[in-house]
Design an enzyme around this catalytic site. Sequence first.
Site, PDB file in Angstrom:
ATOM      1  N   TYR A 163       0.760  -1.304   0.093  1.00  0.00           N
ATOM      2  CA  TYR A 163      -0.039  -0.136  -0.033  1.00  0.00           C
ATOM      3  C   TYR A 163       0.938   1.095   0.099  1.00  0.00           C
ATOM      4  O   TYR A 163       0.933   2.091  -0.873  1.00  0.00           O
ATOM      5  CB  TYR A 163      -0.957  -0.142   1.294  1.00  0.00           C
ATOM      6  N   ARG A 211      -9.533  -0.174  10.295  1.00  0.00           N
ATOM      7  CA  ARG A 211      -8.570   0.534  11.182  1.00  0.00           C
ATOM      8  C   ARG A 211      -8.962   0.397  12.598  1.00  0.00           C
ATOM      9  O   ARG A 211     -10.070   0.091  13.038  1.00  0.00           O
ATOM     10  CB  ARG A 211      -8.396   1.993  10.876  1.00  0.00           C
ATOM     11  N   ASP A 314       4.756  -3.372  11.459  1.00  0.00           N
ATOM     12  CA  ASP A 314       4.186  -2.629  11.799  1.00  0.00           C
ATOM     13  C   ASP A 314       5.206  -1.243  12.024  1.00  0.00           C
ATOM     14  O   ASP A 314       6.548  -1.543  12.051  1.00  0.00           O
ATOM     15  CB  ASP A 314       3.638  -2.735  13.380  1.00  0.00           C
TER      16      ASP A 314
HETATM   17  N1  LIG Z   1      -9.050   7.991   6.694  1.00  0.00           N
HETATM   18  C1  LIG Z   1      -7.773   8.064   7.035  1.00  0.00           C
HETATM   19  O1  LIG Z   1      -7.338   8.064   8.145  1.00  0.00           O
HETATM   20  C2  LIG Z   1      -6.723   7.951   6.020  1.00  0.00           C
HETATM   21  C3  LIG Z   1      -5.274   7.516   6.141  1.00  0.00           C
HETATM   22  C4  LIG Z   1      -4.530   7.317   5.441  1.00  0.00           C
HETATM   23  C5  LIG Z   1      -4.985   7.560   4.110  1.00  0.00           C
HETATM   24  N2  LIG Z   1      -6.116   7.805   3.620  1.00  0.00           N
HETATM   25  C6  LIG Z   1      -6.259   7.855   2.281  1.00  0.00           C
HETATM   26  O2  LIG Z   1      -7.277   8.761   1.937  1.00  0.00           O
HETATM   27  C7  LIG Z   1      -8.210   8.533   1.027  1.00  0.00           C
HETATM   28  C8  LIG Z   1      -9.832   8.258   1.397  1.00  0.00           C
HETATM   29  O3  LIG Z   1      -9.870   7.649   2.629  1.00  0.00           O
HETATM   30  P1  LIG Z   1     -11.203   6.936   3.396  1.00  0.00           P
HETATM   31  O4  LIG Z   1     -10.754   6.958   4.712  1.00  0.00           O
HETATM   32  O5  LIG Z   1     -12.180   8.023   2.769  1.00  0.00           O
HETATM   33  O6  LIG Z   1     -11.341   5.497   2.730  1.00  0.00           O
HETATM   34  P2  LIG Z   1     -12.817   4.886   2.348  1.00  0.00           P
HETATM   35  O7  LIG Z   1     -12.509   3.447   2.098  1.00  0.00           O
HETATM   36  O8  LIG Z   1     -13.739   5.106   3.056  1.00  0.00           O
HETATM   37  O9  LIG Z   1     -13.086   5.650   1.005  1.00  0.00           O
HETATM   38  C9  LIG Z   1     -12.446   5.335  -0.321  1.00  0.00           C
HETATM   39  C10 LIG Z   1     -13.705   5.271  -1.358  1.00  0.00           C
HETATM   40  O10 LIG Z   1     -13.269   5.155  -2.566  1.00  0.00           O
HETATM   41  C11 LIG Z   1     -14.038   4.504  -3.362  1.00  0.00           C
HETATM   42  N3  LIG Z   1     -13.217   3.738  -4.435  1.00  0.00           N
HETATM   43  C12 LIG Z   1     -12.338   2.752  -4.306  1.00  0.00           C
HETATM   44  N4  LIG Z   1     -12.028   2.342  -5.606  1.00  0.00           N
HETATM   45  C13 LIG Z   1     -12.576   3.572  -6.596  1.00  0.00           C
HETATM   46  C14 LIG Z   1     -12.659   3.837  -7.939  1.00  0.00           C
HETATM   47  N5  LIG Z   1     -11.982   2.878  -8.799  1.00  0.00           N
HETATM   48  N6  LIG Z   1     -13.590   4.280  -8.230  1.00  0.00           N
HETATM   49  C15 LIG Z   1     -14.452   5.251  -7.602  1.00  0.00           C
HETATM   50  N7  LIG Z   1     -14.351   5.025  -6.315  1.00  0.00           N
HETATM   51  C16 LIG Z   1     -13.394   3.984  -5.693  1.00  0.00           C
HETATM   52  C17 LIG Z   1     -14.377   3.301  -2.318  1.00  0.00           C
HETATM   53  O11 LIG Z   1     -15.808   2.698  -2.870  1.00  0.00           O
HETATM   54  C18 LIG Z   1     -14.666   4.232  -1.155  1.00  0.00           C
HETATM   55  O12 LIG Z   1     -15.867   4.858  -0.991  1.00  0.00           O
HETATM   56  C19 LIG Z   1      -7.591   7.183   0.630  1.00  0.00           C
HETATM   57  O13 LIG Z   1      -7.001   7.538  -0.500  1.00  0.00           O
HETATM   58  C20 LIG Z   1      -6.727   6.759   1.393  1.00  0.00           C
HETATM   59  O14 LIG Z   1      -5.739   6.098   1.170  1.00  0.00           O
HETATM   60  C21 LIG Z   1      -7.104   7.958   4.578  1.00  0.00           C
END
Ligand SMILES: NC(=O)c1ccc[n+]([C@@H]2O[C@H](COP(=O)([O-])OP(=O)(O)OC[C@H]3O[C@@H](n4cnc5c(N)ncnc54)[C@H](O)[C@@H]3O)[C@@H](O)[C@H]2O)c1
Length: 362
Positions: A163, A211, A314
């Site tokens: 990832y 998470r 980790d």
């Molecule tokens: N929430 C956090 O603390 C956190 C931490 C590190 C990184 N991130 C990054 O932030 C971004 C959003 O995170 P989040 O927590 O909202 O995740 P989430 O999993 O809740 O949301 C991601 C969304 O992307 C959609 N998705 C996946 N592939 C897709 C595609 N090909 N086309 C359209 N939609 C698609 C999924 O259906 C999902 O609804 C991600 O890139 C994640 O890696 C979030």
Amino acid sequence: MNILVPGCGGFIGSHFVERMLARDGVTIVGWDAETSKISHLLDHPRLVLRQRLLKGPSAYEAFAADVENCDWLVNLAAICNPSQYNTEPLRTIYANFIDGYPIVELASQYKKPLIHYSTSEVYGRTLASYVSSEVYAAEDLYLMDAERTPMVMGPIQNQRWTYATAKQLLERLIYAYHKESGLDFAVIRPFNFFGPRMDYLPGIEGEGKPRVLAMFIAAVLQGRPMLLVDGGRAKRTITSIHDAIDALVAVIERREQSLNHFYNIGNPANEVSMRELAQAVRSAFARVTGEPRFLDHPTLDVDARAFYGDGYEDCDRRILDISAEQARLAWTPKRSLEQLLDETVGYYWQKYGERSRLRATG
Ligand SMILES: NC(=O)c1ccc[n+]([C@@H]2O[C@H](COP(=O)([O-])OP(=O)(O)OC[C@H]3O[C@@H](n4cnc5c(N)ncnc54)[C@H](O)[C@@H]3O)[C@@H](O)[C@H]2O)c1
């Protein structure tokens, strides 16, 4: 203003879309197959939803027209569930690099500013974790600065890093497009955003290993011990989703200063070990419900490889420097760990507390 948001139906997307639709003159064009977290917004006249995944040539063809018409592209689409990084590495690499590649290409082709969500995992482990305990405390060896700190991944066999490396390569692609083709970008690296609608509660809203906070809250609601991987030693900084959205809005509002930088978005004041987080969750449940029984909710130590499977490794600690972010975005995270846990636990207690109450009264 027209904002195009792949991944609009996820945790961050749901809060961002809600915040932006509250402003006059903003239209959101969202792409996601998942919409349960934005169900309360689906009838909004300024939300245009393409309920499908961005995958395959026909989707990208339709998406290109949306890119051409947007003012900003905010990319939130990803697979970001820690238990999948080592168990479904191909899917993880595809979703976080290959599926993201055309989004970057299109933003560059149509000269649209791209705000891309990466991850704090791109730093890998701290340099401090590789040196002796006497120098471990040296700030330069653990404090993460978005434009200075090196990225330290484990060996290939430790597939947990699929990832982080896929996300890192996409960041490098964005930067290469910036340097060679003038793409305007902002890359955001989230440090553990928590709040209502995060992930899913295992055993209640789905199955799997989301998470940590979702794991803990689900365990408490279902009367199971909170599992502490490797004794809960790992430390993380926890950030309220509202502070996180404030930063994203600031990137958009302060375009002249904000573009073409990398951002650590997190709250260094909220650093806890996972054991301390479990204790904080107990206290939040007791405060929110007024029921002292939660203060004794049990924890159970589990081995990381037994819990996550082979190839897991980790990060010891993730503590961030946000001085550049504060200056460029005129932004500072404000919510304490206690505040954000009370809000999150309160949200889930309202939704699912009845189950716990019924179990307690037998
Ligand atoms: N929430 C956090 O603390 C956190 C931490 C590190 C990184 N991130 C990054 O932030 C971004 C959003 O995170 P989040 O927590 O909202 O995740 P989430 O999993 O809740 O949301 C991601 C969304 O992307 C959609 N998705 C996946 N592939 C897709 C595609 N090909 N086309 C359209 N939609 C698609 C999924 O259906 C999902 O609804 C991600 O890139 C994640 O890696 C979030």
